[in-house]
Design a protein around this motif. Structure first.
Motif, mmCIF file in Angstrom:
data_model
loop_
_atom_site.group_PDB
_atom_site.id
_atom_site.type_symbol
_atom_site.label_atom_id
_atom_site.label_comp_id
_atom_site.label_asym_id
_atom_site.label_seq_id
_atom_site.Cartn_x
_atom_site.Cartn_y
_atom_site.Cartn_z
ATOM 1 N N TYR A 1 113.986 -16.528 -43.380
ATOM 2 C CA TYR A 1 113.393 -15.569 -44.315
ATOM 3 C C TYR A 1 113.406 -16.101 -45.753
ATOM 4 O O TYR A 1 112.372 -16.244 -46.364
ATOM 5 C CB TYR A 1 114.139 -14.246 -44.219
ATOM 6 C CG TYR A 1 113.600 -13.167 -45.127
ATOM 7 C CD1 TYR A 1 112.348 -12.619 -44.906
ATOM 8 C CD2 TYR A 1 114.333 -12.702 -46.206
ATOM 9 C CE1 TYR A 1 111.836 -11.659 -45.742
ATOM 10 C CE2 TYR A 1 113.832 -11.732 -47.047
ATOM 11 C CZ TYR A 1 112.590 -11.213 -46.805
ATOM 12 O OH TYR A 1 112.090 -10.253 -47.638
ATOM 13 N N CYS A 2 114.589 -16.361 -46.281
ATOM 14 C CA CYS A 2 114.666 -16.750 -47.699
ATOM 15 C C CYS A 2 114.395 -18.230 -47.913
ATOM 16 O O CYS A 2 113.935 -18.617 -48.985
ATOM 17 C CB CYS A 2 116.029 -16.378 -48.284
ATOM 18 S SG CYS A 2 117.392 -17.404 -47.690
ATOM 19 N N MET A 3 114.701 -19.058 -46.941
ATOM 20 C CA MET A 3 114.542 -20.511 -47.003
ATOM 21 C C MET A 3 115.344 -21.152 -48.128
ATOM 22 O O MET A 3 114.999 -22.234 -48.599
ATOM 23 C CB MET A 3 113.050 -20.896 -47.119
ATOM 24 C CG MET A 3 112.185 -20.374 -46.007
ATOM 25 S SD MET A 3 112.634 -21.013 -44.394
ATOM 26 C CE MET A 3 111.835 -22.610 -44.446
ATOM 27 N N GLY B 1 119.146 -20.488 -48.257
ATOM 28 C CA GLY B 1 120.571 -20.388 -47.984
ATOM 29 C C GLY B 1 121.218 -19.059 -48.277
ATOM 30 O O GLY B 1 122.446 -18.964 -48.300
ATOM 31 N N VAL B 2 120.461 -18.010 -48.455
ATOM 32 C CA VAL B 2 121.023 -16.714 -48.831
ATOM 33 C C VAL B 2 121.120 -15.745 -47.650
ATOM 34 O O VAL B 2 122.132 -15.087 -47.465
ATOM 35 C CB VAL B 2 120.200 -16.083 -49.976
ATOM 36 C CG1 VAL B 2 120.708 -14.699 -50.318
ATOM 37 C CG2 VAL B 2 120.226 -16.988 -51.195
ATOM 38 N N CYS B 3 120.112 -15.640 -46.831
ATOM 39 C CA CYS B 3 120.040 -14.553 -45.839
ATOM 40 C C CYS B 3 120.777 -14.835 -44.530
ATOM 41 O O CYS B 3 121.102 -13.907 -43.802
ATOM 42 C CB CYS B 3 118.583 -14.216 -45.544
ATOM 43 S SG CYS B 3 117.710 -15.460 -44.571
ATOM 44 N N PHE B 4 121.021 -16.072 -44.196
ATOM 45 C CA PHE B 4 121.669 -16.467 -42.939
ATOM 46 C C PHE B 4 120.891 -16.021 -41.698
ATOM 47 O O PHE B 4 121.448 -15.921 -40.613
ATOM 48 C CB PHE B 4 123.115 -15.954 -42.874
ATOM 49 C CG PHE B 4 124.058 -16.741 -43.755
ATOM 50 C CD1 PHE B 4 124.052 -16.586 -45.131
ATOM 51 C CD2 PHE B 4 124.940 -17.645 -43.198
ATOM 52 C CE1 PHE B 4 124.917 -17.309 -45.936
ATOM 53 C CE2 PHE B 4 125.806 -18.385 -44.005
ATOM 54 C CZ PHE B 4 125.785 -18.213 -45.374
ATOM 55 N N CYS C 1 118.592 -17.786 -40.439
ATOM 56 C CA CYS C 1 118.061 -19.019 -39.843
ATOM 57 C C CYS C 1 119.113 -19.752 -39.019
ATOM 58 O O CYS C 1 118.934 -20.923 -38.707
ATOM 59 C CB CYS C 1 117.547 -19.941 -40.936
ATOM 60 S SG CYS C 1 118.843 -20.447 -42.093
ATOM 61 N N CYS D 1 117.834 -23.742 -42.800
ATOM 62 C CA CYS D 1 117.120 -24.024 -44.051
ATOM 63 C C CYS D 1 117.899 -24.969 -44.964
ATOM 64 O O CYS D 1 117.362 -25.441 -45.966
ATOM 65 C CB CYS D 1 116.783 -22.737 -44.790
ATOM 66 S SG CYS D 1 118.223 -21.879 -45.454
ATOM 67 N N GLN E 1 122.962 -23.284 -40.823
ATOM 68 C CA GLN E 1 121.820 -22.711 -41.547
ATOM 69 C C GLN E 1 120.663 -23.704 -41.486
ATOM 70 O O GLN E 1 120.684 -24.741 -42.152
ATOM 71 C CB GLN E 1 122.189 -22.418 -42.989
ATOM 72 C CG GLN E 1 123.052 -21.203 -43.180
ATOM 73 C CD GLN E 1 123.390 -21.008 -44.633
ATOM 74 O OE1 GLN E 1 124.283 -21.658 -45.149
ATOM 75 N NE2 GLN E 1 122.660 -20.126 -45.283
HETATM 76 S S1 FES Z 1 116.395 -18.773 -44.280
HETATM 77 FE FE1 FES Z 1 117.798 -17.572 -45.385
HETATM 78 S S2 FES Z 1 119.661 -18.632 -45.241
HETATM 79 FE FE2 FES Z 1 118.236 -19.896 -44.228
#
Ligand code: FES
Length: 100
Positions: free
Chosen positions: A57-59, A61-64, A66, A79, A77
């Motif tokens: 989603y965020c690409m 490193g924030v949303c986890f 991935c 991304c 992760q």
């Molecule tokens: S896409 Fe969000 S942490 Fe990797």
């Protein structure tokens, strides 16, 4: 949601790897998450509690969302890791054990 910028790379910059055992390719320098999306994989894990599908989603490193298994190590992760030749990427269902 995501799409690549126009092609500017040459064929020599292609990286071969696998997704759940299937052959795949990516651009050199792609993150694992970008490579998954470029190969049509939008769901890379299911949550341990509800089983809900999650994908990058965020690409950044924030949303986890991935999290994938990379070369046998879970909860990486996607991304934050560059795809590498011969890398084995596996999607995750449920939780992974933490290595101690
Ligand atoms: S896409 Fe969000 S942490 Fe990797």
């Amino acid at each position: 949601m995501f799409r690549r910028l126009p092609e500017i790379e040459t064929a020599s910059s292609t990286v071969a790897f696998t997704i759940d055992g299937r052959p795949a390719s990516a651009r050199a320098g792609d993150s694992v998450a970008a490579a998954l999306l470029a190969n049509g994989v939008t769901v890379c894990r299911n949550t341990p509690v509800s089983g809900a599908a999650r994908g990058p989603y965020c690409m950044m490193g924030v949303c986890f969302d991935c999290l994938v298994t990379i070369d046998g190590t879970g909860n990486r992760q996607g991304c934050q890791v560059r795809v590498a030749p011969g890398m084995a990427v596996e999607t995750q269902n449920g939780k992974r054990e933490v290595e101690r």
